[in-house]
Scaffold this motif. Structure first.
Motif, PDB file in Angstrom:
ATOM      1  N   UNK A  57       0.828  -1.205   0.000  1.00  0.00           N
ATOM      2  CA  UNK A  57       0.000   0.000   0.000  1.00  0.00           C
ATOM      3  C   UNK A  57       0.865   1.260   0.000  1.00  0.00           C
ATOM      4  N   UNK A  58       1.950   1.245   0.767  1.00  0.00           N
ATOM      5  CA  UNK A  58       2.848   2.404   0.815  1.00  0.00           C
ATOM      6  C   UNK A  58       3.525   2.621  -0.536  1.00  0.00           C
ATOM      7  N   UNK A  59       3.927   1.540  -1.203  1.00  0.00           N
ATOM      8  CA  UNK A  59       4.547   1.662  -2.525  1.00  0.00           C
ATOM      9  C   UNK A  59       3.542   2.161  -3.552  1.00  0.00           C
ATOM     10  N   UNK A  60       2.323   1.686  -3.481  1.00  0.00           N
ATOM     11  CA  UNK A  60       1.282   2.158  -4.398  1.00  0.00           C
ATOM     12  C   UNK A  60       0.995   3.636  -4.182  1.00  0.00           C
ATOM     13  N   UNK A  61       1.006   4.067  -2.910  1.00  0.00           N
ATOM     14  CA  UNK A  61       0.785   5.482  -2.606  1.00  0.00           C
ATOM     15  C   UNK A  61       1.921   6.327  -3.156  1.00  0.00           C
ATOM     16  N   UNK A  62       3.157   5.816  -3.059  1.00  0.00           N
ATOM     17  CA  UNK A  62       4.301   6.554  -3.592  1.00  0.00           C
ATOM     18  C   UNK A  62       4.217   6.675  -5.110  1.00  0.00           C
ATOM     19  N   UNK A  63       3.792   5.617  -5.774  1.00  0.00           N
ATOM     20  CA  UNK A  63       3.632   5.671  -7.229  1.00  0.00           C
ATOM     21  C   UNK A  63       2.537   6.656  -7.618  1.00  0.00           C
ATOM     22  N   UNK A  64       1.441   6.661  -6.875  1.00  0.00           N
ATOM     23  CA  UNK A  64       0.337   7.575  -7.168  1.00  0.00           C
ATOM     24  C   UNK A  64       0.743   9.024  -6.975  1.00  0.00           C
TER      25      UNK A  64
END
Length: 309
Positions: A121-128
């Protein structure tokens, strides 16, 4: 200006430019040091980013943490090739920080990537948010853990993956090899910070209470080698020392809060300890000296947790 003086002036300008340019260039990371812990387990210390743990299975290799850059990951893969011809087939991530995950870009497409669900979830947030501090979208975790303890066997290697609570981040995952008595701690345990000053990412919902819970859990494992996120391999006694020092400091913060002391007074009384070789405890942090905002300290985070309604 004479010709000689003009030449000296030009040389001075060039020299100053070279020195300034060199000063602005990032320091080269130290070379990777491969330390064999057991016949099939190695600690890859240093290099670009955090430490990695290398586990040689029956037909392939498991890597815990993937380094910070593509070049750094390629250096690691070259080191692995020196100890075994087996291919890297699995990567396990201890947390979502870029210095442990961004090297995934150098690994083969389709590789299995295991992480805690909060890490993904943290990696997805960083990509977003634009991709800073995150690997490419095609290198996100392909398998997530959701429980406090998950046991699995990969390529003949038995592993236990633990997430007792958020600590350094909300998605910390400790990797335990029960047969080899080795633990990969991620950045929950490092040697480049003082014993009573662990690194907690408040912006990733890390927790000072959770840090204690995780370190206590790791101490309780039947292990004799702990591969840290940064620095050398430690022993159970080293973890106990860090736990005791941090527990005592947090208890002092709690006691001062109970006495009605304000945050500023507590920070003055219990400033963050320096890293080994850094300026003395209480010295002004670099950001404050340069006029930037002061960094969030361990006391800030513990105070917010202990005073939360």
């Amino acid at each position: 200006m004479s010709h000689k003086n003009a030449l000296r002036f030009a040389l001075a300008l060039v020299s100053g430019f070279v020195v300034s340019t060199l000063a602005q260039q990032p320091a080269q990371p130290p070379p990777i040091t491969m330390k064999q812990l057991k016949p099939d387990v190695w600690a890859a210390l240093g290099g670009a980013g955090g430490n990695s743990t290398i586990i040689v299975g029956k037909t392939g290799v498991i890597v815990v943490d993937a380094k910070q850059t593509e070049a750094g990951a390629k250096d690691l893969l070259a080191q692995i090739a020196k100890i075994t011809p087996k291919p890297v087939t699995t990567v396990i991530l201890t947390h979502s920080d870029g210095d442990h995950v961004n090297g995934l870009v150098a690994y083969p497409a389709g590789i299995k990537i295991i992480a805690h669900e909060n890490n993904k979830k943290e990696l997805q947030a960083a990509l977003a948010a634009g991709g800073r501090g995150a690997p490419p979208p095609d290198r996100l975790p392909t398998q997530v853990t959701t429980k406090q303890k998950e046991t699995m066997t990969i390529d003949g290697v038995k592993l236990e993956l633990y997430h007792w609570a958020p600590a350094h981040t909300s998605g910390d995952l400790m990797v335990y090899l029960p047969a080899q008595k080795v633990v990969a701690t991620g950045d929950i345990v490092v040697t480049n910070r003082a014993d009573d000053n662990p690194n907690i990412h408040q912006e990733k919902n890390g927790s000072t209470a959770g840090w204690l819970t995780n370190v206590k859990g790791m101490i309780g494992l039947n292990a004799d080698a702990y591969v840290t996120g940064h620095g050398d391999v430690l022993t159970k006694a080293d973890l106990q020392r860090k736990y005791d020092a941090t527990s005592a400091r947090r208890a002092k913060i709690a006691a001062m809060i109970k006495e009605g002391k304000p945050l500023a007074e507590i920070k003055t009384a219990l400033p963050d300890a320096p890293a080994p070789g850094a300026p003395a405890r209480g010295a002004a942090p670099a950001a404050a000296r340069q006029g930037g905002p002061p960094p969030v300290t361990y006391v800030d985070i513990a105070y917010a947790e202990l005073t939360k309604k």
